[in-house]
Design an enzyme around this catalytic site. Structure first.
Site, PDB file in Angstrom:
ATOM      1  N   PRO A   1       0.812  -1.223   0.000  1.00  0.00           N
ATOM      2  CA  PRO A   1       0.000   0.000   0.000  1.00  0.00           C
ATOM      3  C   PRO A   1       0.844   1.271   0.000  1.00  0.00           C
ATOM      4  O   PRO A   1       0.533   2.234  -0.712  1.00  0.00           O
ATOM      5  CB  PRO A   1      -0.811  -0.127   1.301  1.00  0.00           C
ATOM      6  CG  PRO A   1      -0.905  -1.599   1.537  1.00  0.00           C
ATOM      7  CD  PRO A   1       0.404  -2.141   1.086  1.00  0.00           C
ATOM      8  N   TYR A   2       1.916   1.279   0.777  1.00  0.00           N
ATOM      9  CA  TYR A   2       2.799   2.454   0.846  1.00  0.00           C
ATOM     10  C   TYR A   2       3.458   2.702  -0.511  1.00  0.00           C
ATOM     11  O   TYR A   2       3.488   3.833  -1.009  1.00  0.00           O
ATOM     12  CB  TYR A   2       3.858   2.219   1.923  1.00  0.00           C
ATOM     13  CG  TYR A   2       4.796   3.382   2.139  1.00  0.00           C
ATOM     14  CD1 TYR A   2       4.377   4.518   2.827  1.00  0.00           C
ATOM     15  CD2 TYR A   2       6.111   3.342   1.678  1.00  0.00           C
ATOM     16  CE1 TYR A   2       5.240   5.584   3.037  1.00  0.00           C
ATOM     17  CE2 TYR A   2       6.980   4.405   1.883  1.00  0.00           C
ATOM     18  CZ  TYR A   2       6.541   5.523   2.569  1.00  0.00           C
ATOM     19  OH  TYR A   2       7.398   6.577   2.774  1.00  0.00           O
TER      20      TYR A   2
END
Length: 343
Positions: free
Chosen positions: A198-199
């Site tokens: 996600p990052y």
């Protein structure tokens, strides 16, 4: 011109490499000289910074105040506002150039209110000199199999849509001052690291956004700058928090996923995550703060700033390798990482 081309073609490999090295060296010297030139009238250059509760944002707000710049600091919590104001009064005097307020970059309403506030307060400065999109989170440090779409949306809402939402809300103030947009991306905007899905997705996205608007806003005199720091020891990578999020992801995972990976994988993943951060994360956060400040105040700022030894010496060079070679390196590194039980 023809004789110059002939001269180049007649160079030996060693001579060509030597000339390339000399040209590169001259470039570095000239760039170093130009980058030392600072803009004037800092006391009239208003700066708007998000994510000032802790870490880079807090440090940058303090540095700008020390140089007399008017600072508008967005904080997520009232505690963050109060502690920032206390720091300003203690280290910089009365902190008269600081205006701290609550702001949630995930909320259209919150960002809209701040934009209206800035429109009123930046009138006397002739607009906004710089917006610094600093607010961000890392999300859960674990494989994609243990995540759901909500985790990706949560991280993107802050790291991707937050900077876009914030930038769009103050764009007319930046146009008025022919200002700057400074945004923190990451080395994860260059290299997709396993366990940081996600990052990484959010940082690739925000970097792409900045690359697009750099060209679109150039006619308006607005410049766009990206920071690509490596890993730094800030509250963003709090070890206890990260370990708790990994534990949460494991507990919420479907039973078939747990069976597929095994509890040993989970325990090893927790340990390897801590070992990685303890090994690579730098405590010298002033490097990032200084890069931010340079992007705001240099007459000739860079479009991209690589910050930290891991960014400069490891991840950025790695990002230029062919994908096939990158895959081989990841596969070799995987020999020392936790393995799913099904393997």
């Amino acid at each position: 011109m023809i004789s110059f081309i002939k001269w180049i073609l007649n160079l030996s490999v060693f001579e060509a490499l030597l000339w390339l090295f000399l040209i590169f060296l001259i470039f570095l010297v000239i760039r170093n000289i130009l980058e030392r030139i600072q803009i004037d009238n800092l006391t009239k250059r208003a700066v708007f910074i998000t994510g000032c509760d802790t870490g880079f944002g807090r440090g940058l707000a303090s540095k700008c105040l020390e140089h007399g710049m008017p600072v508008f600091a967005g904080c997520l919590t009232q505690q963050g506002i109060e502690s920032l104001r206390a720091d300003a009064r203690k280290s910089i005097g009365n902190g008269r150039s600081l205006d701290a307020f609550l702001m949630d970059v995930t909320s259209d309403e919150s960002v809209g209110k701040v934009a209206k506030l800035l429109e009123e307060k930046c009138e006397k400065f002739g607009g906004l000199h710089a917006v610094v999109n600093n607010a961000g989170i890392t999300g859960k440090h674990i494989s994609d199999d243990f995540l759901d779409i909500k985790e990706y949306l949560k991280v993107a809402e802050i790291n991707l849509w937050g900077p876009i939402r914030t930038t769009m809300s103050v764009k007319k103030l930046l146009k008025k001052a022919r200002g700057r947009i400074v945004t923190v991306a990451s080395i994860c905007a260059r290299v997709g690291l396993p366990g940081l899905g996600p990052y990484t997705v959010s940082k690739f996205g925000v970097s792409a956004y900045c690359d697009v608007i750099r060209q679109e806003l150039r006619p308006f005199g607005i410049s766009v700058h990206i920071l690509e720091p490596g890993f730094f020891d800030t509250p963003l990578i709090n070890r206890q928090k990260i370990d708790g999020e990994i534990l949460e992801a494991w507990e919420q995972a479907p039973s078939e996923i747990k069976k597929e990976y095994g509890e040993k994988f989970f325990n090893d993943a927790r340990q390897s995550s801590q070992l990685f951060l303890n090994t690579i994360a730098s405590s010298n956060i002033s490097l990032v703060i200084d890069a931010y400040f340079h992007a705001i105040t240099s007459k000739y700022p860079r479009s991209r700033y690589q910050v930290g030894w891991d960014s400069i010496l490891l991840f950025i060079p790695f990002s230029f390798l062919p994908t096939g070679i990158q895959d081989y390196i990841f596969a070799a590194a995987g020999l020392f990482l936790p393995k799913p039980a099904c393997q």
